[in-house]
Design an enzyme around this catalytic site. Structure first.
Site, PDB file in Angstrom:
ATOM      1  N   HIS A 174      -3.589  -5.159   0.941  1.00  0.00           N
ATOM      2  CA  HIS A 174      -3.049  -5.686   2.199  1.00  0.00           C
ATOM      3  C   HIS A 174      -3.140  -7.218   2.257  1.00  0.00           C
ATOM      4  O   HIS A 174      -4.203  -7.766   2.537  1.00  0.00           O
ATOM      5  CB  HIS A 174      -3.799  -5.081   3.390  1.00  0.00           C
ATOM      6  CG  HIS A 174      -3.528  -3.629   3.587  1.00  0.00           C
ATOM      7  ND1 HIS A 174      -2.452  -3.163   4.311  1.00  0.00           N
ATOM      8  CD2 HIS A 174      -4.186  -2.530   3.140  1.00  0.00           C
ATOM      9  CE1 HIS A 174      -2.462  -1.835   4.309  1.00  0.00           C
ATOM     10  NE2 HIS A 174      -3.504  -1.428   3.602  1.00  0.00           N
TER      11      HIS A 174
ATOM     12  N   GLU B  15      -1.861  -9.079   4.498  1.00  0.00           N
ATOM     13  CA  GLU B  15      -1.824  -9.529   5.890  1.00  0.00           C
ATOM     14  C   GLU B  15      -3.198  -9.662   6.541  1.00  0.00           C
ATOM     15  O   GLU B  15      -3.340 -10.309   7.578  1.00  0.00           O
ATOM     16  CB  GLU B  15      -0.943  -8.582   6.727  1.00  0.00           C
ATOM     17  CG  GLU B  15      -1.492  -7.178   6.952  1.00  0.00           C
ATOM     18  CD  GLU B  15      -1.186  -6.192   5.839  1.00  0.00           C
ATOM     19  OE1 GLU B  15      -1.246  -4.978   6.097  1.00  0.00           O
ATOM     20  OE2 GLU B  15      -0.899  -6.630   4.709  1.00  0.00           O
TER      21      GLU B  15
ATOM     22  N   CYS C  35       0.835  -1.207   0.000  1.00  0.00           N
ATOM     23  CA  CYS C  35       0.000   0.000   0.000  1.00  0.00           C
ATOM     24  C   CYS C  35       0.877   1.268   0.000  1.00  0.00           C
ATOM     25  O   CYS C  35       1.504   1.569  -1.003  1.00  0.00           O
ATOM     26  CB  CYS C  35      -0.974  -0.036   1.177  1.00  0.00           C
ATOM     27  SG  CYS C  35      -2.466   0.940   0.870  1.00  0.00           S
TER      28      CYS C  35
END
Length: 514
Positions: free
Chosen positions: A171, A173, A84
């Protein structure tokens, strides 16, 4: 930290998900650390990371005061993954163009993968990802090529194979990104060639040796609370230095039912730890008489704890260290974007110890997350009911008794709370919930028992689901379970005739009532 393990360096630009990146990597048995984005190139070289990850963040790279990195970072030859804002900083620093997006992208999006090598190896044609950005990349630096796009983001992922730099506008994660862990795995193991050599077994061996070398022949004192962190720390340190560890357990009269007996039984009887038990319950309750303000309660309890702990610590000879169960999130919170000179937060119980007590801090878990500490506890054969114990506030039941704190009201709440925990465990919910407990309210209500009218206290039940306590949802517990809890409390706890269930989430409410 051990020198013989592969390490990933995460440079933090302020994303709410940065800790999550670290956790995901460690779950893959690779060690990772978070440091501020502005660490020096010399620090990075000395750290010797196998890989570098640039986190997301709330800034716009083209703004004058936006966080930037030293451009030498991209010439070190180390594999880099930008996430990002991390992608945008790579593009901006290396000659590409970033602008405010015509259409912001937040939430789920479908990427079309145009290159199935490197980070998208073994992926299908498309994948659902989680976006969170208001800027977009208009042009990429020389040497980079497009590897994924979305209908709104033409440049959703790029790579420069020659420099080993990869960047994604979403993202991986977060759980909302499908196959997010696979992206991280591809980066760590296919590109960076990391070894899976981070585990709690090797950590225990290393830490025991380090504690012995650090402590020498000095004694170590530890404020044992019965919670997860101090309990696991006590057993680990005892394994390293035996009777040189002196644990001080203060009963402030505000503990859960029979907690003092359980702590003594587990640590003194089962683990043979040198435990100093101090029953200061009357002292604390006397000081709290008439105190109803939550902050004042905390101050009184904190002050008294320091005073009691200090009195006991002075009786112990040859003390060189004060052990604490500080965890990695506390360290990150203190040093991240504010720089490494920020003061690390101290445990609330010992943060106010007098300055003339010149002990060095011993913090064996300052590089670990809570789930890793639990894993160590299991390895060290601590009982599961301690290892998986839910968080309990430092001031104890004082912040769950609204209004006056008296010995009678403490006993009433202890009984009610014990029923809540017991039934939550019976229902198989205890480990699924972040916290579940009872609160005694400062109001009375009318009730009917048998043929008589009652006018007794009201008890609230609170149960929440959370990952990190920053946000929490009220738990949708089966009505039958709630019914059993209510019936048992009203029938078994003298002084309560009404039970209510708290259906507030955080925010706007906090988890604890005070």
């Amino acid at each position: 930290m051990q020198n013989n393990i592969d390490k990933v360096l995460i440079l933090d630009f302020g994303s709410q998900f940065t800790q999550l990146i670290t956790r995901r990597i460690r779950e893959l048995n690779v060690y990772s650390e978070i440091h501020p984005f502005h660490v020096s190139i010399d620090f990075i070289k000395e750290f010797k990371p196998k890989a570098i990850i640039l986190s997301g963040g709330p800034s716009s790279v083209y703004e004058e005061d936006a966080p930037k990195v030293d451009k030498q970072l991209f010439e070190l030859g180390m594999p880099i993954l930008g996430i990002c804002y991390g992608m945008q900083i790579i593009v901006y620093s290396m000659g590409g163009k970033v602008e405010s997006a015509d259409k912001r992208e937040y939430g789920k999006a479908e990427i079309e993968i145009t290159n199935h090598e490197s980070i998208f190896k073994s992926f299908g044609k498309s994948n659902i990802v989680w976006m969170s950005h208001g800027d977009s990349i208009k042009s990429i630096p020389e040497g980079f090529e497009l590897i994924a796009k979305t209908p709104n983001t033409e440049l959703a992922a790029i790579e420069n194979k020659q420099k080993n730099i990869y960047a994604i506008q979403f993202h991986p994660e977060v759980v909302h990104t499908e196959n997010g862990i696979k992206i991280i795995e591809n980066f760590l193991f296919n590109i960076c060639k990391c070894e899976r050599n981070w585990n709690m077994g090797s950590f225990i061996e290393y830490e025991i040796k380090r504690i012995r070398e650090t402590v020498g022949d000095k004694n170590v004192i530890l404020g044992l609370s019965g919670g997860v962190d101090s309990s696991v720390a006590a057993v680990l340190i005892e394994k390293a230095i035996g009777k040189q560890l002196k644990c001080i357990f203060v009963n402030n009269g505000l503990l859960r039912k029979d907690e003092d007996k359980k702590v003594v039984e587990v640590f003194r009887d089962n683990f043979n730890i040198d435990l100093i038990y101090v029953d200061a319950s009357k002292r604390f309750l006397d000081k709290l008489a008439g105190v109803t303000d939550p902050e004042q309660k905390r101050k009184v309890i904190g002050h008294e704890f320091v005073s009691v702990f200090n009195d006991e610590a002075k009786k112990i000879e040859n003390v060189g260290f004060l052990a604490q169960g500080t965890l990695y999130p506390d360290v990150i919170e203190s040093v991240s974007l504010r720089g490494s000179s920020a003061v690390i937060k101290s445990h609330h119980n010992v943060g106010g110890l007098p300055k003339d007590m010149k002990f060095e801090l011993l913090e064996p878990f300052r590089e670990l997350f809570k789930d890793e500490v639990r894993e160590i506890g299991l390895e060290l054969k601590l009982p599961e009911d301690i290892v998986y114990r839910q968080p309990f506030p430092g001031p104890g039941l004082a912040v769950r008794i609204l209004g006056d704190i008296t010995e009678e009201r403490v006993k009433i709440l202890q009984e009610a709370d014990d029923i809540v925990v017991s039934e939550i465990k019976k229902a198989g919910l205890y480990r699924k919930l972040w916290q579940s407990f009872a609160i005694l309210l400062p109001v009375k209500s009318v009730g009917v028992m048998g043929d008589g009218r009652t006018y007794e206290q009201v008890c609230a039940v609170r149960a929440v689901e959370s990952v990190d306590a920053m946000t929490a949802d009220w738990a949708k517990i089966d009505y039958n379970v709630l019914g059993i809890i209510s019936n048992r409390i009203i029938n078994e706890v003298k002084g309560i005739n009404r039970v209510v269930y708290d259906i507030s989430s955080k925010p706007p409410a906090t988890i604890e009532w005070e």
